[in-house]
Each structure stands twice: as structure tokens, then as C-alpha cells.
Design a protein around this motif. Structure first.
Motif, short mmCIF file in Angstrom:
data_model
loop_
_atom_site.label_atom_id
_atom_site.label_comp_id
_atom_site.label_asym_id
_atom_site.label_seq_id
_atom_site.Cartn_x
_atom_site.Cartn_y
_atom_site.Cartn_z
N GLU A 29 0.84 -1.19 0.00
CA GLU A 29 0.00 0.00 0.00
C GLU A 29 0.88 1.25 0.00
O GLU A 29 1.74 1.41 0.86
N VAL A 31 1.72 4.83 0.83
CA VAL A 31 1.22 5.74 1.87
C VAL A 31 1.84 7.13 1.79
O VAL A 31 1.43 8.03 2.51
N ASN A 37 3.48 0.58 2.74
CA ASN A 37 3.19 -0.37 3.82
C ASN A 37 3.16 -1.76 3.19
O ASN A 37 2.60 -1.96 2.11
N PRO A 80 4.90 -0.90 8.29
CA PRO A 80 4.64 0.40 7.67
C PRO A 80 5.92 1.13 7.29
O PRO A 80 7.00 0.86 7.83
#
Ligand code: SF4
Ligand code: SF4
Ligand code: SF4
Length: 303
Positions: A29, A31, A37, A80
Motif C-alpha cells: 500500500e 502511503v 506499507n 509500515p
């Protein structure tokens, strides 16, 4: 064309083909600028992580991330703030340790089971969970699908609110012998008021949920396990709206559980429509069950 804006935009560079097979954009993902992440979990299914894997996680988050890790509700590890330039290296180190990207997006999510050492388990569920993971995990679906296995009716892995929930159960049988005077041990051990005692004998009534707690309570050996199997619930969900799964089968064996899961996923693929007011978002499995009814949902239909 706004050159300045284009230069600032972030294009996720996926790992080169062959670096790690099966890495999908949904598992990574974006971010922030050149920061991602990363989701990872053990394959084949284990929601138990070894010390070696936890060491790898520590190394990866210290070298490439921001020193933090999040354990998701379905036991995915979310790392993350990994820098884009380090993505390949991070994935390789995780892969060598048996940790794979996955468990996100519109697919079968990480299979969730109880730990195998719980003394309350009526039947172990980890091997069945691994088989389901090997066959179905990360399969593309109209929306996300959660599958959970619980070793007893306590349901610590939340099978009642999963799209498909499987619970190990056992049928208890009163042997018919005469009880010790004034003994109420099994009645006190049963949380459901499912044992009646009359005329010096006990009888199991229809409130029984097959948890087997009463069997250990009787030191006289008057209560026996007649059979064990699985209860299968279909159509539960968590989130902004909550549903409890409906009971589809009781006292089925391992292979019947696999067949039921295969049929439920295949029905879901064929019968899911769009959510009201949306042309993009597809119904969750429980919403299809609510619209069609469980029997119609599970009925075989042509491909
Ligand atoms: S559901 Fe039962 S077997 Fe599983 S962890 Fe909870 S108490 Fe133990
Ligand atoms: S199996 Fe569980 S619910 Fe059934 S009678 Fe025994 S303790 Fe009660
Ligand atoms: S079945 Fe066993 S535990 Fe239950 S009342 Fe009789 S003697 Fe006591």
C-alpha cells in the motif's frame, strides 16, 4: 501537462518478475512519497510465527522501515513506512524466512485458527486451516472473504462473524449409570443449562452446544464423548454492519468442510451482484446470503 506535479507523483515500482513470485499490488500500500506499507504472513498457513521469523521481521523493520510493526486482526504482519528503494530487499529477506506478501484486497484473507495447544479444543483445527489455506488463500473474490476455525464453541477466532466459520464440536452421551448422591459437578460446569438431573441420573437437553466441558467434570466417568465433528456457519461479517453466520451443517468431517468451503466460494463467485447504489463494489458473501437465502445461495448452479 503539469510537469512539476508529475515529477512529484509516486509510481509504485513492483518487484521485478522472478524476484518474488506472486507479489500483488494489493499487498503493498502506497502511503506517501516513495514509502509503502507491506503486508506479510506465513505460507502455508500458520498464524504462529517462529522466533526466526520474528527476528527477520525485526531486522526488516529496523533496516528498511520505521521500527514499527502492526499485527492485524487476522494475524497478518503489517510493516509500515518501507522505503520504495528497499522494497525488493525487504521482500527477499521475508521470503527466505517463509513470510509472503498477501492477505489483502478482494480475496480470501489470511485463514484464522486457534493455537494448537489450547486445552479446551474439542478437535485440532490447524491442519484443516493449512489445507484450506493451501487451496483457497488469496484466491480472487468479488469482495474480501474471511474464513475462521475454532477448536471449541468459545469461538476465540471469531467464526460467528466470519464469512465462513468452522467450529469443532462434540456430542456428549450420558452412560446411564447412577450419579453420586448430591453431585452437581457437570451441571455446574455447563454454561448453557443443558443438563437435567432427575431420579439419580442426568440427561442432556436440547440447549447443548456441544462444547464437552461437562465430560471432564464427571470424575465417575458417567459422561462420554459419542462423536466429534465440525459446525459450519456461513454468511457472517464484521465491519460497519455486523452479521452472524447461519448454521449450514453440523457434525461434518474434514473433507466435508473442504467441500462446503469450495461450494460456498464458487457460489459467491457466480452469484455476487453489486452493492446497492454502486457500480464498482460487489456484495459481501453474507449480503448475497441475505438476499437469496442460505439454501438458494448454496445450491449448485451452472458455471
Ligand atoms: S476457541 Fe476454544 S480451543 Fe480455540 S482458543 Fe478459544 S478456548 Fe481454545
Ligand atoms: S457439551 Fe457443553 S453444552 Fe452440552 S451439556 Fe456438556 S457442557 Fe453443556
Ligand atoms: S454425571 Fe457425573 S458429574 Fe454429573 S451429576 Fe452425575 S456423577 Fe455428578
Amino acid at each position: 501537462m503539469n510537469v512539476e506535479k508529475e515529477e512529484l507523483s509516486f509510481n509504485l515500482e513492483m518487484p521485478a518478475v522472478g524476484v518474488i513470485k506472486g507479489v500483488l499490488a494489493k499487498d503493498i500500500e502506497v502511503v506517501g512519497e516513495r514509502v509503502v506499507n507491506l503486508r506479510t504472513c506465513a505460507r502455508p498457513y500458520r498464524n504462529i510465527y517462529t522466533v526466526a521469523q520474528l527476528r527477520t521481521i525485526r531486522n526488516v523493520i529496523e533496516k528498511y522501515g520505521s521500527g514499527k510493526v502492526h499485527l492485524s486482526p487476522r494475524h497478518n504482519l503489517e510493516i509500515p513506512e518501507v522505503r520504495q528503494k528497499d522494497l525488493d530487499s525487504a521482500l527477499k529477506e521475508l521470503y527466505i524466512s517463509g513470510l509472503f506478501p498477501g492477505g489483502a484486497g478482494t480475496s480470501v484473507r489470511n485463514i484464522f485458527t486457534c493455537p494448537h495447544w489450547c486445552s479446551k479444543a474439542v478437535r485440532p483445527v490447524q491442519e484443516l486451516g493449512m489445507m484450506v489455506s493451501a487451496n483457497f488463500a488469496d484466491r480472487d473474490m468479488p469482495n474480501k472473504v474471511t474464513i475462521s476455525f475454532a477448536g471449541c464453541s468459545n469461538g476465540c477466532s471469531r467464526p460467528q462473524n466470519s464469512d465462513i466459520g468452522v467450529i469443532a464440536i462434540g456430542r456428549v452421551e450420558a452412560a446411564g449409570g447412577r450419579c453420586v448422591d448430591d453431585c452437581l459437578k457437570c451441571i455446574e460446569a455447563c454454561p448453557f443449562g443443558a443438563i437435567d438431573r432427575t431420579g439419580g441420573q442426568v440427561r442432556i437437553n436440547d440447549k447443548c452446544v456441544y462444547c464437552l466441558r461437562c465430560v471432564d467434570a464427571c470424575s465417575e466417568g458417567l459422561l462420554h464423548v459419542k462423536e466429534t465433528g465440525f459446525r459450519v456457519l456461513i454468511g457472517g461479517k464484521e465491519g460497519s454492519t455486523v452479521r452472524f453466520g447461519a448454521e449450514y451443517a453440523v457434525f461434518v468431517g474434514d473433507f466435508e468442510v473442504l467441500e462446503i468451503i469450495e461450494r460456498a466460494l464458487s457460489s459467491y463467485l457466480k452469484k455476487a451482484g453489486f452493492r446497492p447504489g454502486s457500480e464498482k463494489k460487489r456484495e459481501r458473501l453474507g449480503e448475497v446470503v441475505e438476499r437469496l437465502g442460505l439454501d438458494e445461495f448454496m445450491k449448485e448452479s451452472p458455471a
